[in-house]
Design a protein around this motif. Structure first.
Motif, mmCIF file in Angstrom:
data_model
loop_
_atom_site.group_PDB
_atom_site.id
_atom_site.type_symbol
_atom_site.label_atom_id
_atom_site.label_comp_id
_atom_site.label_asym_id
_atom_site.label_seq_id
_atom_site.Cartn_x
_atom_site.Cartn_y
_atom_site.Cartn_z
ATOM 1 N N VAL A 383 -41.843 -33.262 -94.533
ATOM 2 C CA VAL A 383 -41.037 -32.293 -93.777
ATOM 3 C C VAL A 383 -39.945 -33.034 -93.005
ATOM 4 O O VAL A 383 -38.775 -32.620 -92.994
ATOM 5 N N ALA A 384 -40.313 -34.161 -92.398
ATOM 6 C CA ALA A 384 -39.332 -34.926 -91.609
ATOM 7 C C ALA A 384 -38.190 -35.422 -92.495
ATOM 8 O O ALA A 384 -37.017 -35.356 -92.112
ATOM 9 N N ARG A 385 -38.540 -35.880 -93.703
ATOM 10 C CA ARG A 385 -37.494 -36.359 -94.625
ATOM 11 C C ARG A 385 -36.488 -35.248 -94.907
ATOM 12 O O ARG A 385 -35.284 -35.471 -94.961
ATOM 13 N N ASP A 386 -37.013 -34.037 -95.077
ATOM 14 C CA ASP A 386 -36.143 -32.895 -95.361
ATOM 15 C C ASP A 386 -35.245 -32.601 -94.159
ATOM 16 O O ASP A 386 -34.048 -32.357 -94.315
ATOM 17 N N VAL A 387 -35.838 -32.649 -92.968
ATOM 18 C CA VAL A 387 -35.066 -32.380 -91.740
ATOM 19 C C VAL A 387 -33.953 -33.424 -91.598
ATOM 20 O O VAL A 387 -32.786 -33.096 -91.344
ATOM 21 N N ILE A 388 -34.328 -34.695 -91.822
ATOM 22 C CA ILE A 388 -33.350 -35.777 -91.635
ATOM 23 C C ILE A 388 -32.242 -35.691 -92.689
ATOM 24 O O ILE A 388 -31.063 -35.893 -92.401
ATOM 25 N N LYS A 389 -32.661 -35.327 -93.924
ATOM 26 C CA LYS A 389 -31.665 -35.183 -94.991
ATOM 27 C C LYS A 389 -30.656 -34.076 -94.645
ATOM 28 O O LYS A 389 -29.464 -34.205 -94.853
ATOM 29 N N ARG A 390 -31.177 -33.017 -94.067
ATOM 30 C CA ARG A 390 -30.298 -31.889 -93.753
ATOM 31 C C ARG A 390 -29.412 -32.136 -92.544
ATOM 32 O O ARG A 390 -28.254 -31.777 -92.525
ATOM 33 N N TYR A 391 -30.039 -32.720 -91.507
ATOM 34 C CA TYR A 391 -29.332 -32.741 -90.219
ATOM 35 C C TYR A 391 -29.022 -34.135 -89.695
ATOM 36 O O TYR A 391 -28.413 -34.268 -88.640
ATOM 37 N N GLY A 392 -29.490 -35.189 -90.418
ATOM 38 C CA GLY A 392 -29.240 -36.545 -89.930
ATOM 39 C C GLY A 392 -27.755 -36.890 -90.000
ATOM 40 O O GLY A 392 -27.009 -36.326 -90.813
ATOM 41 N N ALA A 393 -27.337 -37.835 -89.153
ATOM 42 C CA ALA A 393 -25.928 -38.239 -89.155
ATOM 43 C C ALA A 393 -25.618 -38.970 -90.456
ATOM 44 O O ALA A 393 -26.463 -39.718 -90.959
ATOM 45 N N PRO A 394 -24.411 -38.790 -91.032
ATOM 46 C CA PRO A 394 -24.059 -39.556 -92.237
ATOM 47 C C PRO A 394 -23.984 -41.040 -91.885
ATOM 48 O O PRO A 394 -23.677 -41.385 -90.750
#
Ligand SMILES: Cc1cc2nc3c(=O)[nH]c(=O)nc-3n(C[C@H](O)[C@H](O)[C@H](O)COP(=O)(O)OP(=O)(O)OC[C@H]3O[C@@H](n4cnc5c(N)ncnc54)[C@H](O)[C@@H]3O)c2cc1C
Length: 397
Positions: A383-394
């Protein structure tokens, strides 16, 4: 998304609940009372009754004797069956056979269907899925798989050690995950093999003793030593083991959630009945707000869990992988079930701890659910990977 339960599904779920009351729960009470384990002839007698009642193999097609229900239709039916640990075994929708039937239905070729799937669907055989290895092999991280399959002429020779293989004591065949190409990417270098139990090279070392009452079929540690299998033993294609295992585990996680929701719901009913009839400090336990809140929290959490299951089941039924949604449901439902059983046991006091009620047995059984089919931490990682993929800084340029 329409989450209303179709009338025919609600009718089936009600018939399953009635079947449990009439046939399954009396046996459950007898086993608890006498402190004995389920035996094969008891299970076979129960299964004959389920078949006669038209409640056999909910996920298998009607032409194979099943009920032909879709992933979207099964949640209420599995929940009804899960109201006793014996229910899913009786109806033939228990792990690991149910997940293995789903896997074989998707990937077995015509010969494998005839040889492995049809006898399993009819309840004539049992199966096991053999992936997890003791340290330093693969557990949470399947990339650490050590069991190897090497070509010997046209055949394969499998060597490795597995453990916690559910049903290993009774399985007529094993679905074994082994590395076939150690140089390939870990997700493309493993393969699933179908191995009949009587193949030379399979040694059951022990049934691993686990927390709580022993499960029918056990959870074994075993050795594969020069286990020779022909190319026709491969399920799917060489190198597809990880992808096939994922397509088995997603729905299998969700069906675990459905069955355990049934168990927790019945625990809530048992606790509420006890609290209504038991008095302390001038009134029924249900008149005390602390007890009311435990009941309310349990009912609310179970309903949240059901909605997560239904959403993930709906997505799977649409052909989506629903990786994140099944992980969310698995984490939440396994933890909700643990909390609900804990509260229900607390409400029932000494009677909850005693074996007069099934709650203490269920409490022990439910603990493992936060570990098998992916520990909560591993699903949170997904779940965290998905969150980071969606909202993490480029990444910085
Ligand atoms: C009752 C039962 C039945 C089972 N049936 C089967 C079966 O039929 N077939 C089969 O192949 N396997 C089966 N298993 C094995 C099960 O799938 C594994 O136990 C599970 O995948 C965890 O692997 P492990 O036990 O090796 O834990 P480990 O990999 O040793 O992990 C231990 C703990 O480390 C933590 N952890 C792991 N990774 C991370 C991470 N990335 N971040 C943070 N924390 C982490 C978690 O808390 C985890 O519980 C069964 C297990 C049980 C208990």
């Amino acid at each position: 998304m329409d989450f209303s339960i179709p009338r025919h599904v609600e009718d089936i779920a009600e018939r399953v609940r009635q079947f449990l009351v009439a046939e399954v729960i009396p046996l459950e009470a007898q086993l608890l009372r006498e402190g004995i384990e389920l035996e094969r002839d008891m299970l076979m007698a129960l299964r004959a009754k389920a078949k006669a009642a038209g409640l056999w193999a909910p996920t298998m097609p009607a032409e194979w004797g099943g009920m032909g229900l879709t992933m979207q239709e099964i949640p209420p039916v599995f929940e009804a069956a899960g109201r006793s640990l014996l229910g899913p075994l009786a109806l033939h929708c228990a792990a690991p056979d149910e997940g293995n039937m789903h896997l074989l239905q998707q990937y077995a070729n015509a010969e494998q269907v005839e040889r492995f799937l049809l006898p399993l669907a009819r309840g004539e055989t049992f199966s096991a899925f053999s992936m997890t290895e003791p340290a330093p092999g693969a557990g949470s991280d399947p990339r650490m798989l050590r069991t190897r399959a090497r070509r010997v002429g046209a055949d394969w020779s499998i060597n490795g050690r597995k453990w916690l293989t559910t049903n290993g004591e009774i399985a007529d065949f094993f679905i074994i995950m082994a590395v076939t190409d150690a140089d390939a990417h870990p997700y493309r270098g493993s393969t699933l093999f179908l191995a009949p139990r009587d193949s030379p090279g399979i040694t059951i070392l022990r049934d691993v003793p686990l927390l709580g009452q022993k499960d029918f079929g056990g959870h074994v540690e075993l050795l594969y030593e020069d286990l020779r299998l022909p190319p026709s033993a491969i399920l799917g294609a060489e190198g597809e083991g990880f992808a096939l295992a994922q397509s088995r585990l997603g729905p299998a996680r969700l069906t675990h959630c459905m069955r355990f929701t049934g168990l927790a719901q019945r625990a809530l009913e048992i606790a509420t009945e006890y609290a209504s009839g038991r008095e302390a400090f001038g009134g029924a336990l249900t008149s005390h707000q602390a007890v009311q809140w435990m009941l309310a929290d349990s009912a609310m959490e179970l309903q949240m869990g059901r909605l997560l299951i239904q959403e993930a089941a709906w997505r799977l039924a649409q052909g989506q992988q629903a990786r994140v949604e099944t992980s969310i449901a698995k984490v939440q439902v396994s933890e909700i079930v643990g909390r609900v059983l804990d509260r229900c046991l607390q409400i029932c006091g000494g009677r909850g701890i005693s074996r007069d009620l099934p709650l203490s047995t269920w409490y022990e059984k439910a603990r493992a659910f936060r570990i098998y089919d992916g520990a909560s931490e591993v699903h949170r990682m997904v779940v965290a990977r998905d969150v980071i993929k969606r909202y993490g800084a480029p990444p910085a340029q």
